[in-house]
Design an enzyme around this catalytic site. Structure first.
Site, PDB file in Angstrom:
ATOM      1  N   SER A 239       0.844  -1.192   0.000  1.00  0.00           N
ATOM      2  CA  SER A 239       0.000   0.000   0.000  1.00  0.00           C
ATOM      3  C   SER A 239       0.878   1.240   0.000  1.00  0.00           C
ATOM      4  O   SER A 239       2.106   1.156   0.039  1.00  0.00           O
ATOM      5  CB  SER A 239      -0.926   0.007   1.226  1.00  0.00           C
ATOM      6  OG  SER A 239      -0.153   0.098   2.417  1.00  0.00           O
ATOM      7  N   LYS A 240       0.238   2.400  -0.010  1.00  0.00           N
ATOM      8  CA  LYS A 240       0.978   3.660  -0.086  1.00  0.00           C
ATOM      9  C   LYS A 240       1.889   3.876   1.110  1.00  0.00           C
ATOM     10  O   LYS A 240       2.879   4.603   1.018  1.00  0.00           O
ATOM     11  CB  LYS A 240      -0.007   4.833  -0.216  1.00  0.00           C
ATOM     12  CG  LYS A 240      -0.702   4.875  -1.572  1.00  0.00           C
ATOM     13  CD  LYS A 240      -1.636   6.062  -1.687  1.00  0.00           C
ATOM     14  CE  LYS A 240      -2.307   6.085  -3.064  1.00  0.00           C
ATOM     15  NZ  LYS A 240      -3.243   7.226  -3.199  1.00  0.00           N
ATOM     16  N   ARG A 241       1.567   3.239   2.233  1.00  0.00           N
ATOM     17  CA  ARG A 241       2.434   3.431   3.399  1.00  0.00           C
ATOM     18  C   ARG A 241       3.790   2.741   3.215  1.00  0.00           C
ATOM     19  O   ARG A 241       4.734   3.013   3.944  1.00  0.00           O
ATOM     20  CB  ARG A 241       1.753   2.941   4.670  1.00  0.00           C
ATOM     21  CG  ARG A 241       1.457   1.472   4.736  1.00  0.00           C
ATOM     22  CD  ARG A 241       0.544   1.159   5.916  1.00  0.00           C
ATOM     23  NE  ARG A 241       0.172  -0.234   5.982  1.00  0.00           N
ATOM     24  CZ  ARG A 241       0.883  -1.175   6.599  1.00  0.00           C
ATOM     25  NH1 ARG A 241       2.016  -0.845   7.187  1.00  0.00           N
ATOM     26  NH2 ARG A 241       0.482  -2.425   6.629  1.00  0.00           N
ATOM     27  N   GLY A 243       5.352   3.071   0.373  1.00  0.00           N
ATOM     28  CA  GLY A 243       6.005   3.864  -0.668  1.00  0.00           C
ATOM     29  C   GLY A 243       5.049   4.048  -1.833  1.00  0.00           C
ATOM     30  O   GLY A 243       3.841   3.828  -1.715  1.00  0.00           O
TER      31      GLY A 243
END
Length: 468
Positions: A239-241, A243
């Site tokens: 996920s975006k967490r 990167g």
């Protein structure tokens, strides 16, 4: 039999890095087998599908070097075909109209939860219904088999069995006339003569439904290969967490397509202990059956290392062209010339991304460097003043400002001052760049050129003396 595979993204957002990996697997499988790689845009979601996303998907695939062999298929141009086939299934008694309201569907779900039947989908209320309220919108549902099992012999996951009693009668045509994914995908894959469907294993649960639709339509069933998804370094879903997750973001951050391609292929696939592959090598060795059935883990450190490797392999002229937009983004007046190529040469062995060039080498383009406070205090002081003045005087007398001449000036300055190279190099480096990290000091000076070097050293002398 000619191998035919497809990549079928939905243009409801930018291309996900995991989807790019799926596209690569399909492309490599086609090229390895001398087959065809096709592209289909699943744009039936009228509200969320946007042309800008379609353009970005096509651009991203081209950036990766993925070429397709036939015209792109757009589902939005095939709506009449889906409707016609859905109606034919109704006529054949394999599908039916359903006019249940959202409230009724929720009541069915609540009842199933209360009774603990385990089947939370549609109850089949309209299966045998012949009349519907005229003011109600109707959908078409597929009559799913509700006894026995549906077997998926997957090329990666092996044999997977699905209990048909768990499959409800799914909607295949919405009330607005648009098809659902499981229905349109089957029709298109058949008409595109797809022989192998290679996709993420988040689609595995869709496969028994699609197999039943294939059978109902009398279509031959293709081979299926569901590859594991990518996990973050903490073993959770990427996920975006963790990167960036969009392919376009990696291009904007200065990653090379060769590095992304190589990196994504190696998540879950291997050929011996080899880490770096040319595309030709990947095409030669790639077999979908060699993909691990276990999830692969994202390794950002390896991606950065790979990108640095490909940067070092890229010809200077090409690398300068690629890095130029990053200088412009930072506001530096760089242009494609010998000066930029010299800068790229100085930093090629150090840079990990294209962005690193502009991030680290901006001082080549500024009129006046800004000294880092700690570097200034430590290296631009009374102790370094004599050696800077000696070196400056010698440099001012040079007829040729080249590597050999500059090295001779340093040698003479060291001899006269009794200092070691590092004792004079760091003050010079701070004077020229504002910081303590740069390429080799002589290479740096040659690239900057006589005018900038003399001007910056002269300024540093005046700063130490307190005249600035």
């Amino acid at each position: 039999m000619e191998v035919r595979v497809r990549f079928a993204p939905s243009p409801t957002g930018h291309l996900h890095i995991g989807s790019a990996r799926t596209a690569i697997f399909n492309w490599l499988f086609a090229r390895h087998n001398g087959g065809k790689f096709l592209l289909r845009i699943e744009d039936t979601d009228r509200e969320r599908s946007k042309q800008e996303y379609t353009d970005a998907i096509l651009d991203g695939l081209k950036w990766l070097g993925l070429d397709w062999d036939e015209d792109v298929i757009y589902q939005s141009k095939r709506l009449d075909i889906y409707r016609e086939i859905a109606e034919k299934l109704v006529q054949d008694g394999k599908a039916y109209y359903c006019s249940c309201t959202p409230e009724e569907l929720e009541q069915m779900r609540e009842k199933a939860l209360k009774e603990g039947t385990g089947k939370l989908g549609y109850s089949g209320r309209c299966r045998n219904r012949t009349e519907h309220p005229p003011d109600r919108p109707k959908v078409i549902r597929f009559k799913s088999e509700n006894t026995g099992v549906t077997i998926v012999d997957d090329m990666i996951q092996g044999r997977v069995k699905f209990d048909n009693s768990e499959l409800d009668d799914l909607i295949i045509l919405r009330s607005d006339g648009t098809p659902t994914y499981n229905f349109s995908a089957v029709i298109d894959d058949h008409e595109m003569r797809i022989t192998h469907i290679i996709r993420g294993n988040d689609h595995l649960n869709n496969t028994p439904r699609q197999i039943q639709i294939y059978k109902a339509l009398g279509y031959p069933i293709p081979e299926f290969a569901h590859h594991p998804l990518i996990l973050g370094e903490d073993r959770s879903k990427l996920s975006k967490r963790h990167g960036a997750t969009g392919l376009i973001q990696y291009r904007e951050e200065g990653y090379l397509p060769e590095a992304i391609f190589n990196f994504l292929v190696r998540i879950g696939w291997s050929h011996g202990d080899q880490e770096i592959f040319s595309k030709e090598e990947m095409i030669k060795h790639f077999d979908i059956k060699d993909l691990s059935p276990s999830p692969g883990v994202w390794n950002q450190e390896k991606l950065v290392w790979l990108n640095g490797y490909y940067i070092r392999q890229t010809p200077l002229d090409e690398l300068a062209e690629l890095a130029l937009p990053f200088f412009h983004k930072k506001g530096y007046p760089a242009k494609k010339d010998d000066y930029l190529i010299s800068i790229i040469k100085d930093y090629q062995v150090r840079a990990k991304t294209l962005a690193d060039f502009a991030e680290s080498a901006g001082y080549y383009y500024v009129e006046e460097v800004v000294y880092e406070p700690e570097a200034k205090a430590k290296f631009l002081n009374k102790d370094s003043l004599p050696s800077l003045e000696v070196l400056l005087k010698k440099l001012e007398t040079l007829e040729r400002f080249d590597k050999e001449s500059i090295e001779k000036c340093f040698s003479e300055a060291l001899s006269e001052t009794g200092l070691k190279m590092k004792q004079i190099a760091q003050p010079v480096r701070v004077a020229l760049t504002g910081g303590t990290i740069s390429p080799g000091i002589v290479e740096l000076m040659v690239t900057l050129g006589r005018e900038k070097v003399l001007k910056r050293l002269g300024r540093a002398v005046q700063v130490i003396k307190g005249n600035e």
